[in-house]
Design a protein around this motif. Structure first.
Motif, short mmCIF file in Angstrom:
data_model
loop_
_atom_site.label_atom_id
_atom_site.label_comp_id
_atom_site.label_asym_id
_atom_site.label_seq_id
_atom_site.Cartn_x
_atom_site.Cartn_y
_atom_site.Cartn_z
N MET A 106 -0.33 78.13 53.14
CA MET A 106 0.67 77.20 53.65
C MET A 106 0.04 76.34 54.76
N ILE A 107 0.32 75.08 54.69
CA ILE A 107 -0.21 74.20 55.72
C ILE A 107 0.86 73.17 56.12
N GLU A 108 1.06 73.06 57.40
CA GLU A 108 2.03 72.07 57.88
C GLU A 108 1.29 70.75 58.09
N LYS A 109 1.85 69.67 57.55
CA LYS A 109 1.18 68.38 57.67
C LYS A 109 2.04 67.41 58.45
N GLU A 110 1.41 66.41 58.99
CA GLU A 110 2.15 65.37 59.71
C GLU A 110 1.89 64.03 59.06
N LEU A 111 2.89 63.20 59.06
CA LEU A 111 2.73 61.87 58.49
C LEU A 111 3.07 60.87 59.59
N LYS A 112 2.22 59.85 59.74
CA LYS A 112 2.46 58.89 60.82
C LYS A 112 3.04 57.60 60.25
N ILE A 113 4.09 57.11 60.82
CA ILE A 113 4.56 55.77 60.46
C ILE A 113 4.38 54.89 61.69
N VAL A 114 4.19 53.60 61.44
CA VAL A 114 3.90 52.69 62.56
C VAL A 114 4.92 51.56 62.56
N PHE A 115 5.46 51.24 63.71
CA PHE A 115 6.31 50.06 63.83
C PHE A 115 6.21 49.52 65.24
N THR A 116 6.57 48.26 65.39
CA THR A 116 6.54 47.62 66.71
C THR A 116 7.96 47.31 67.13
N GLU A 117 8.24 47.55 68.39
CA GLU A 117 9.58 47.28 68.90
C GLU A 117 9.51 46.07 69.84
N TYR A 118 10.36 45.10 69.58
CA TYR A 118 10.42 43.90 70.43
C TYR A 118 11.74 43.89 71.18
N ASP A 119 11.72 43.36 72.40
CA ASP A 119 12.96 43.31 73.20
C ASP A 119 13.86 42.16 72.77
N SER A 120 13.27 41.11 72.23
CA SER A 120 14.11 39.99 71.80
C SER A 120 13.37 39.20 70.73
N GLU A 121 14.13 38.37 70.01
CA GLU A 121 13.49 37.63 68.91
C GLU A 121 12.52 36.56 69.42
N GLN A 122 12.66 36.17 70.68
CA GLN A 122 11.73 35.19 71.25
C GLN A 122 10.30 35.74 71.29
N GLU A 123 10.17 37.06 71.24
CA GLU A 123 8.83 37.66 71.24
C GLU A 123 8.15 37.59 69.88
N ILE A 125 11.15 42.94 59.13
CA ILE A 125 11.73 42.67 60.45
C ILE A 125 13.19 43.12 60.40
N LEU A 126 13.56 44.01 61.30
CA LEU A 126 14.92 44.56 61.31
C LEU A 126 15.60 44.21 62.61
N ALA A 127 16.78 43.59 62.51
CA ALA A 127 17.49 43.18 63.73
C ALA A 127 18.98 43.43 63.59
N GLY A 128 19.64 43.57 64.73
CA GLY A 128 21.11 43.58 64.78
C GLY A 128 21.56 42.26 65.37
N GLU A 129 22.76 42.28 65.97
CA GLU A 129 23.21 41.04 66.64
C GLU A 129 22.56 40.91 68.01
N THR A 130 22.37 42.05 68.68
CA THR A 130 21.67 42.08 69.96
C THR A 130 20.74 43.29 69.90
N GLY A 131 20.00 43.50 70.95
CA GLY A 131 19.18 44.71 71.06
C GLY A 131 17.78 44.53 70.49
N LEU A 143 12.85 45.66 65.32
CA LEU A 143 11.75 46.51 64.84
C LEU A 143 10.97 45.77 63.76
N VAL A 144 9.67 45.92 63.82
CA VAL A 144 8.82 45.28 62.80
C VAL A 144 7.84 46.32 62.27
#
Ligand code: THU
Length: 163
Positions: free
Chosen positions: A1-18, A133-139, A142-143
């Motif tokens: 038995m071996i426990e494995k880890e999987l890495k996902i990568v994303f970038t978080e932006y504070d606003s769409e102007q970035e 690119i994932l966005a809501g109305e504010t907040g 994520l990319v």
């Protein structure tokens, strides 16, 4: 038995102007598309805009139905429209956003599992990552560089050939 880890990568932006200009424009098109959604049952409006490798932008929004499961999410409306109209053109980027008539969406939209699987199919079809690119109305925004970061254990065509 071996426990494995999987890495996902994303970038978080504070606003769409970035975001870069091209991505800001795509998100704007997704917002516009969300305004045209047909969502009388949920009042939750989702818009998706795809930038194809040939520079064309294809948009979609959720289309609901009184027989609820007959409706379709914005992402699949958009990606299937692109598949129908530009079958041989890879998808570079997809921007997805949402708004509600009854509350303010302060979190980025998290696409449903079926849409993740559908988008993943097009990455594999064209052998080309789809920046997302994932966005809501504010907040936060994520990319991620690939749908694989949203759906690491996607069902792949090779699975059909096993055994
Ligand atoms: N919806 C989308 O369009 N995309 C998603 O990723 C999640 C949900 C739609 C489906 C339905 O019309 C409404 O949002 C509420 O679930």
């Amino acid at each position: 038995m071996i426990e494995k880890e999987l890495k996902i990568v994303f970038t978080e932006y504070d606003s769409e102007q970035e975001l870069g200009k091209e991505e800001q424009e795509l998100l704007k098109r997704a917002k516009e598309a969300s305004k045209l959604a047909y969502a009388p049952y949920s009042n939750f409006h989702v818009g998706a805009a795809l930038l194809l490798e040939n520079g064309v932008i294809v948009t979609g929004n959720n289309q609901e139905n009184v027989a609820y499961p007959s409706g379709l999410c914005a992402e699949r409306v958009a990606i299937y429209a692109a598949g129908a109209q530009y079958p041989n053109v890879a998808i570079k980027t997809i921007a997805i956003t949402c708004n509600s008539k009854v509350f303010q969406v302060n979190e980025p939209l998290s696409p449903c599992g079926a849409c993740r699987q559908a988008m993943s199919e097009y990455e594999m079809r064209h052998k080309s990552n789809i920046r997302t690119i994932l966005a809501g109305e504010t907040g936060k925004i994520l990319v991620m560089n690939s749908i694989a970061d949203l759906l690491p254990f996607m069902f792949k065509a090779e699975e059909l050939k096993k055994g």
